[in-house]
Design a protein around this motif. Structure first.
Motif, PDB file in Angstrom:
ATOM      1  N   ASN A   5     -19.327 -35.802 -10.434  1.00 42.81           N
ATOM      2  CA  ASN A   5     -20.613 -36.382 -10.055  1.00 42.81           C
ATOM      3  C   ASN A   5     -20.887 -36.337  -8.555  1.00 42.81           C
ATOM      4  O   ASN A   5     -21.487 -37.255  -7.995  1.00 42.81           O
ATOM      5  CB  ASN A   5     -20.721 -37.824 -10.564  1.00 42.81           C
ATOM      6  N   ASN A  53     -19.406 -32.428 -13.854  1.00 45.52           N
ATOM      7  CA  ASN A  53     -20.665 -33.109 -13.534  1.00 45.52           C
ATOM      8  C   ASN A  53     -21.010 -33.069 -12.042  1.00 45.52           C
ATOM      9  O   ASN A  53     -21.614 -34.005 -11.512  1.00 45.52           O
ATOM     10  CB  ASN A  53     -20.646 -34.560 -14.024  1.00 45.52           C
ATOM     11  N   ASN A  70     -19.462 -28.897 -17.289  1.00 44.67           N
ATOM     12  CA  ASN A  70     -20.711 -29.660 -17.107  1.00 44.67           C
ATOM     13  C   ASN A  70     -21.191 -29.692 -15.658  1.00 44.67           C
ATOM     14  O   ASN A  70     -21.816 -30.652 -15.225  1.00 44.67           O
ATOM     15  CB  ASN A  70     -20.549 -31.106 -17.618  1.00 44.67           C
ATOM     16  N   ASN A 123     -19.472 -25.236 -20.559  1.00 43.79           N
ATOM     17  CA  ASN A 123     -20.745 -25.955 -20.535  1.00 43.79           C
ATOM     18  C   ASN A 123     -21.293 -26.153 -19.124  1.00 43.79           C
ATOM     19  O   ASN A 123     -21.806 -27.218 -18.784  1.00 43.79           O
ATOM     20  CB  ASN A 123     -20.603 -27.312 -21.234  1.00 43.79           C
ATOM     21  N   ASN A 176     -37.970 -33.145 -14.093  1.00 44.43           N
ATOM     22  CA  ASN A 176     -37.499 -32.098 -15.003  1.00 44.43           C
ATOM     23  C   ASN A 176     -36.341 -31.307 -14.411  1.00 44.43           C
ATOM     24  O   ASN A 176     -36.177 -30.121 -14.718  1.00 44.43           O
ATOM     25  CB  ASN A 176     -38.658 -31.177 -15.366  1.00 44.43           C
ATOM     26  N   ILE A 196     -30.356 -32.977 -14.813  1.00 47.52           N
ATOM     27  CA  ILE A 196     -30.407 -34.199 -15.619  1.00 47.52           C
ATOM     28  C   ILE A 196     -29.560 -34.016 -16.882  1.00 47.52           C
ATOM     29  O   ILE A 196     -29.696 -33.015 -17.590  1.00 47.52           O
ATOM     30  CB  ILE A 196     -31.858 -34.556 -15.964  1.00 47.52           C
ATOM     31  N   GLY A 197     -28.705 -34.953 -17.137  1.00 44.41           N
ATOM     32  CA  GLY A 197     -27.846 -34.892 -18.312  1.00 44.41           C
ATOM     33  C   GLY A 197     -26.566 -34.135 -18.116  1.00 44.41           C
ATOM     34  O   GLY A 197     -25.785 -33.988 -19.042  1.00 44.41           O
TER      35      GLY A 197
END
Length: 326
Positions: A236, A253, A272, A294, A321, A325-326
């Motif tokens: 993150n 992330n 991610n 991913n 958008n 996001i996610g």
């Protein structure tokens, strides 16, 4: 007589139990009160003509008791000088006022930060917290360092454990001999050298929710070395520089900007993440054994945030958008 004797013994036993319970309760209250009142709040302020417990941060640290909290007032001057090393070797909480007040529209009466040049967190500083300060200097020399040194600067036996470094404005953090260090919610701006260094003796380091606004390597281990950083988690974060010489980490992330990615890094779990670089360019040819899953590649950088990527952390807000996001 027999019945009366039994009743008397029962009464005495009941009375004794009640007295013992009351004594134990009073002892508990006394211990709780002593524990609560042991921790002191200490103000450190080096501004001229102001009242404070200390003007020197090192002096405040040396005279504080384990568990105390030091509030460090914002100032135009560096605490303890522009080239001094401040050493922390006991469990303390250091809290400064924060940073980027004007830039992020949070102006207040005193917009100065609490500036330090170098902070060494060493043996005995387990469970310490560093928050709201600014580490600033020249040529990559200003930093927070976690290592096993004692207060006198000599080598100790063990590095600190469970240190939390959060919500600071930093040049660099160097994590050597330590365990379970958490580096989170910080803003990094140094562009002269590696921003976060992780040694192979650093166990269980977590690097999360930071903005690393520097073209230099964002997170790195030893150059040309192949040691694994045990249980390292990088998640993150927003990164303007590469992750390099990092091995065996969980990397997920994160948002990699400016076509950055992994360099000379092996056997990482990479999932991610958002890369502005293409799939074949996000991990260089000198990296091996990485498991990618991913991830998003070739994302247009201007589609990610509302702001224009100026050097303030308030600009890193995702668009409605945004592909991140996610």
């Amino acid at each position: 007589c027999f019945l009366s004797l039994n009743l008397s013994e029962h009464y005495l036993l009941t009375l004794t139990n009640r007295i013992v319970k009351k004594i134990l309760y009073l002892l508990f209250v006394i211990c709780l009160t002593l524990t609560t009142t042991q921790a002191a709040i200490i103000q450190v302020n080096n501004n001229p003509d102001t009242a404070a417990d200390y003007t020197s941060l090192q002096e405040a640290i040396d005279n504080a008791n384990s568990g105390d909290t030091l509030y460090i007032v914002g100032s135009a001057k560096f605490y303890d000088g522009t080239s001094s090393t401040i050493r922390l070797n006991k469990r303390l909480t250091l809290i400064g006022p924060g940073y980027l007040f004007v830039e992020n529209g949070k102006a207040q009466q005193n917009n100065q930060t609490a500036k330090l040049y170098r902070l060494i967190i060493g043996e005995g500083a387990d469970n310490s917290v560093i928050s709201g300060i600014q580490i600033e200097g020249r040529f990559g020399e200003a930093h927070i360092s976690l290592q096993s040194t004692r207060r006198d600067g000599e080598d100790g036996t063990d590095g600190p454990t469970n240190v939390l470094i959060e919500r600071n404005y930093l040049d660099r953090v160097l994590v050597y001999n330590s365990a379970q260090t958490v580096i989170q919610h910080n803003y990094f701006s140094d562009d002269s050298s590696i921003v976060i260094f992780i040694d192979d003796l650093a166990l269980g380091t977590i690097i999360q929710n930071n903005i690393i606004d520097s073209p230099s390597p964002a997170i790195s281990g030893y150059q040309f070395a192949f040691e694994t950083q045990p249980n390292l988690v990088i998640r993150n974060n927003i990164l303007h520089g590469n992750i390099q010489e990092i091995n065996g980490a969980e990397i997920y992330n994160n948002i990699f900007l400016d076509n950055t990615g992994l360099a000379e890094s092996d056997n990482n779990q990479v999932k991610n993440n958002v890369f502005t670089s293409a799939s074949g360019e996000s991990v260089d040819d000198l990296s091996d054994g990485n498991n990618l899953a991913n991830n998003l590649f070739s994302v247009t950088q201007t589609d990610l945030f509302i702001g224009d990527l100026d050097l303030v952390d308030g600009d890193y807000v995702l668009e409605e958008n945004s592909p991140a996001i996610g």
